[in-house]
Design an enzyme around this catalytic site. Structure first.
Site, PDB file in Angstrom:
ATOM      1  N   ASP A  63     -39.507  44.405  98.162  1.00 24.14           N
ATOM      2  CA  ASP A  63     -38.283  43.688  97.637  1.00 24.14           C
ATOM      3  C   ASP A  63     -38.377  43.010  96.417  1.00 24.14           C
ATOM      4  O   ASP A  63     -37.388  42.538  96.214  1.00 24.14           O
ATOM      5  CB  ASP A  63     -37.762  42.843  99.050  1.00 24.14           C
ATOM      6  CG  ASP A  63     -36.514  42.190  98.861  1.00 24.14           C
ATOM      7  OD1 ASP A  63     -35.539  42.757  98.394  1.00 24.14           O
ATOM      8  OD2 ASP A  63     -36.400  40.775  98.825  1.00 24.14           O
ATOM      9  N   HIS A 108     -34.865  41.962  95.559  1.00 21.99           N
ATOM     10  CA  HIS A 108     -34.810  40.648  95.885  1.00 21.99           C
ATOM     11  C   HIS A 108     -33.835  39.972  96.576  1.00 21.99           C
ATOM     12  O   HIS A 108     -33.132  38.865  96.643  1.00 21.99           O
ATOM     13  CB  HIS A 108     -35.125  39.606  94.592  1.00 21.99           C
ATOM     14  CG  HIS A 108     -36.076  38.463  95.045  1.00 21.99           C
ATOM     15  ND1 HIS A 108     -36.859  38.102  94.175  1.00 21.99           N
ATOM     16  CD2 HIS A 108     -36.267  37.701  95.903  1.00 21.99           C
ATOM     17  CE1 HIS A 108     -37.677  37.132  94.549  1.00 21.99           C
ATOM     18  NE2 HIS A 108     -37.052  36.624  95.648  1.00 21.99           N
ATOM     19  N   GLN A 109     -33.521  40.600  98.056  1.00 20.42           N
ATOM     20  CA  GLN A 109     -32.678  40.358  98.829  1.00 20.42           C
ATOM     21  C   GLN A 109     -33.020  39.804 100.180  1.00 20.42           C
ATOM     22  O   GLN A 109     -32.110  39.558 101.049  1.00 20.42           O
ATOM     23  CB  GLN A 109     -31.534  41.581  98.765  1.00 20.42           C
ATOM     24  CG  GLN A 109     -31.982  42.625  99.829  1.00 20.42           C
ATOM     25  CD  GLN A 109     -30.961  43.954  99.577  1.00 20.42           C
ATOM     26  OE1 GLN A 109     -31.089  44.556  98.878  1.00 20.42           O
ATOM     27  NE2 GLN A 109     -30.283  43.734 101.052  1.00 20.42           N
ATOM     28  N   ALA A 110     -34.208  39.816 100.257  1.00 22.82           N
ATOM     29  CA  ALA A 110     -34.650  39.468 101.643  1.00 22.82           C
ATOM     30  C   ALA A 110     -34.184  38.073 102.218  1.00 22.82           C
ATOM     31  O   ALA A 110     -33.683  38.075 103.375  1.00 22.82           O
ATOM     32  CB  ALA A 110     -36.338  39.478 101.672  1.00 22.82           C
ATOM     33  N   LYS A 132     -44.310  29.691 108.105  1.00 24.93           N
ATOM     34  CA  LYS A 132     -43.062  30.079 108.997  1.00 24.93           C
ATOM     35  C   LYS A 132     -42.866  31.575 108.924  1.00 24.93           C
ATOM     36  O   LYS A 132     -42.209  31.972 109.889  1.00 24.93           O
ATOM     37  CB  LYS A 132     -42.241  29.052 108.456  1.00 24.93           C
ATOM     38  CG  LYS A 132     -42.603  27.508 108.722  1.00 24.93           C
ATOM     39  CD  LYS A 132     -41.471  26.841 108.421  1.00 24.93           C
ATOM     40  CE  LYS A 132     -41.514  25.309 108.891  1.00 24.93           C
ATOM     41  NZ  LYS A 132     -42.538  24.773 108.315  1.00 24.93           N
ATOM     42  N   ILE A 133     -42.706  32.200 107.563  1.00 28.04           N
ATOM     43  CA  ILE A 133     -42.044  33.592 107.617  1.00 28.04           C
ATOM     44  C   ILE A 133     -43.261  34.593 107.965  1.00 28.04           C
ATOM     45  O   ILE A 133     -42.873  35.418 108.940  1.00 28.04           O
ATOM     46  CB  ILE A 133     -42.015  34.058 105.989  1.00 28.04           C
ATOM     47  CG1 ILE A 133     -40.779  33.005 105.552  1.00 28.04           C
ATOM     48  CG2 ILE A 133     -41.523  35.350 105.985  1.00 28.04           C
ATOM     49  CD1 ILE A 133     -40.528  33.099 104.025  1.00 28.04           C
ATOM     50  N   SER A 179     -42.554  38.956  99.414  1.00 29.49           N
ATOM     51  CA  SER A 179     -42.744  37.615  98.870  1.00 29.49           C
ATOM     52  C   SER A 179     -42.503  37.271  97.491  1.00 29.49           C
ATOM     53  O   SER A 179     -41.334  36.970  96.907  1.00 29.49           O
ATOM     54  CB  SER A 179     -44.093  37.046  99.403  1.00 29.49           C
ATOM     55  OG  SER A 179     -44.235  36.001  98.960  1.00 29.49           O
ATOM     56  N   ARG A 180     -43.591  37.619  96.480  1.00 30.52           N
ATOM     57  CA  ARG A 180     -43.355  37.586  95.316  1.00 30.52           C
ATOM     58  C   ARG A 180     -44.009  38.701  94.477  1.00 30.52           C
ATOM     59  O   ARG A 180     -45.250  39.247  95.173  1.00 30.52           O
ATOM     60  CB  ARG A 180     -44.106  36.412  94.754  1.00 30.52           C
ATOM     61  CG  ARG A 180     -43.314  34.918  94.962  1.00 30.52           C
ATOM     62  CD  ARG A 180     -41.953  35.290  94.143  1.00 30.52           C
ATOM     63  NE  ARG A 180     -41.284  33.544  94.498  1.00 30.52           N
ATOM     64  CZ  ARG A 180     -40.272  33.615  95.383  1.00 30.52           C
ATOM     65  NH1 ARG A 180     -40.020  34.405  96.296  1.00 30.52           N
ATOM     66  NH2 ARG A 180     -39.657  32.269  95.360  1.00 30.52           N
TER      67      ARG A 180
END
Length: 333
Positions: A257, A294-296, A153-154, A232-233
């Site tokens: 991010d 990590h604010q996405a 989806k992303i 993502s990670r």
């Protein structure tokens, strides 16, 4: 019943309290769950955790010993939870399997354009009334190639934006997304994607098979002037190898991010204490690298969906239902 929520940001607190109103009381803490803070949960049957919580065997044992029976994680990712230990201890674990994919996709593009058009450098200069254009030249994205690693989806939302820019689309995933095919995406192997893409964006989960998906060899396979974005990670990228490539003068820009050693750093104020992580300290010194914390996912829409799903997960648990978001089901009586 009172729910204990760890790692609650100031913006989230009123949203969480409103969402639980009429169902359960909730106590919100700004501290993150780890071995030191786990004893706070003693006496709470249900706790809620954030993505930066550490739920290893020691923390889970402390929770279980204190009477916790259900963990409601407010994120899609769950690589921070030892699910085998949770199951052995009889702990129910649930996550948020879906929230707005646009939040992350749009932010990934924000990072891509920020590094491509040198936005941070330009903004810092103008604050000092330095209006020169030297070193600020970027490139049109129109007509260039976007490589999307992970087309769920992303990844699909990211590809739609790329399509709007008029980019050629290359995709890599275990399964082809029909919606991406309709956009004209060509699915190729990872090596070809990395070799041809002007922009590479990561949208896969962190699993043992994807850890260091972009290792030293993969990074070397990318174009020297490529833009790399990871929203993502952190563990998808070998950060030490990335720093080595940056020191060699490679890549037009990197937007991150996430960071593979972000636990204990991101979401916290370390401005006075300083950071002892030499790799991160070196990474942020490169002028064409932008690192965010990590604010996405952090939009009203996405956070609202995350909180609403967390409340539903708790209600399913208290009603004895097994919802679709359960990772470890409730132990049989």
């Amino acid at each position: 019943m009172e729910i204990l929520a760890f790692g609650v940001q100031a913006d989230e607190k009123p949203m969480i309290e409103r969402a639980f109103a009429g169902h359960h009381d909730v106590r919100c803490l700004d501290v993150f769950l780890n071995e030191d803070t786990a004893p706070i949960a003693a006496g709470y049957e249900i706790i809620s955790t954030s993505v930066n919580a550490i739920l290893d065997h020691r923390v889970l044992q402390t929770l279980a010993a204190g009477g916790t029976q259900m963990i409601a994680q407010r994120s899609t990712g769950f690589n921070n939870i030892d699910l085998e230990v949770a199951e052995r201890l009889g702990l129910t674990v649930a996550r948020v399997s879906y929230y707005s994919p646009y939040s992350v996709a749009e932010f990934a593009w924000t990072l891509a354009m920020a590094v491509n058009r040198r936005i941070v450098r330009a903004s810092n200069r103008t604050r000092d009334f330095d209006f020169r254009l030297d070193g600020l030249m970027g490139r049109d994205m129109h007509g260039r190639t976007a490589g999307v690693l992970g087309t769920g989806k992303i990844g699909e939302a990211f590809a739609r934006i790329a399509h709007g820019f008029g980019m050629r689309l290359l995709g890599w995933d275990v399964a082809e997304n029909p919606a991406c095919l309709e956009l004209g995406m060509e699915y190729v192997d990872k090596d070809r994607l990395l070799a041809e893409a002007d922009l590479v964006s990561l949208h896969v989960p962190l699993l043992p098979a994807t850890h260091h998906l972009l290792d030293a060899a993969a990074l070397k396979a990318m174009k020297d002037d490529a833009v790399l974005v990871n929203s993502s990670r952190g563990g998808l990228v070998d950060t030490d190898a990335l720093v080595a490539e940056l020191r060699a003068g490679r890549f037009a820009g990197v937007g991150l991010d996430v960071y593979e050693a972000e636990a204990g750093l991101f979401f916290l104020d370390k401005s006075l204490a300083g950071v002892e992580d030499d790799t991160l300290a070196r990474l942020v010194t490169f002028p064409h690298v932008v690192v965010t914390s990590h604010q996405a996912y952090y939009t009203e829409d996405a956070v609202g969906q995350i909180i609403d799903t967390t409340v539903q997960n708790v209600l399913d648990y208290t009603a004895g239902r097994r919802g679709e978001n359960v990772l470890v089901p409730r132990a049989a009586a």
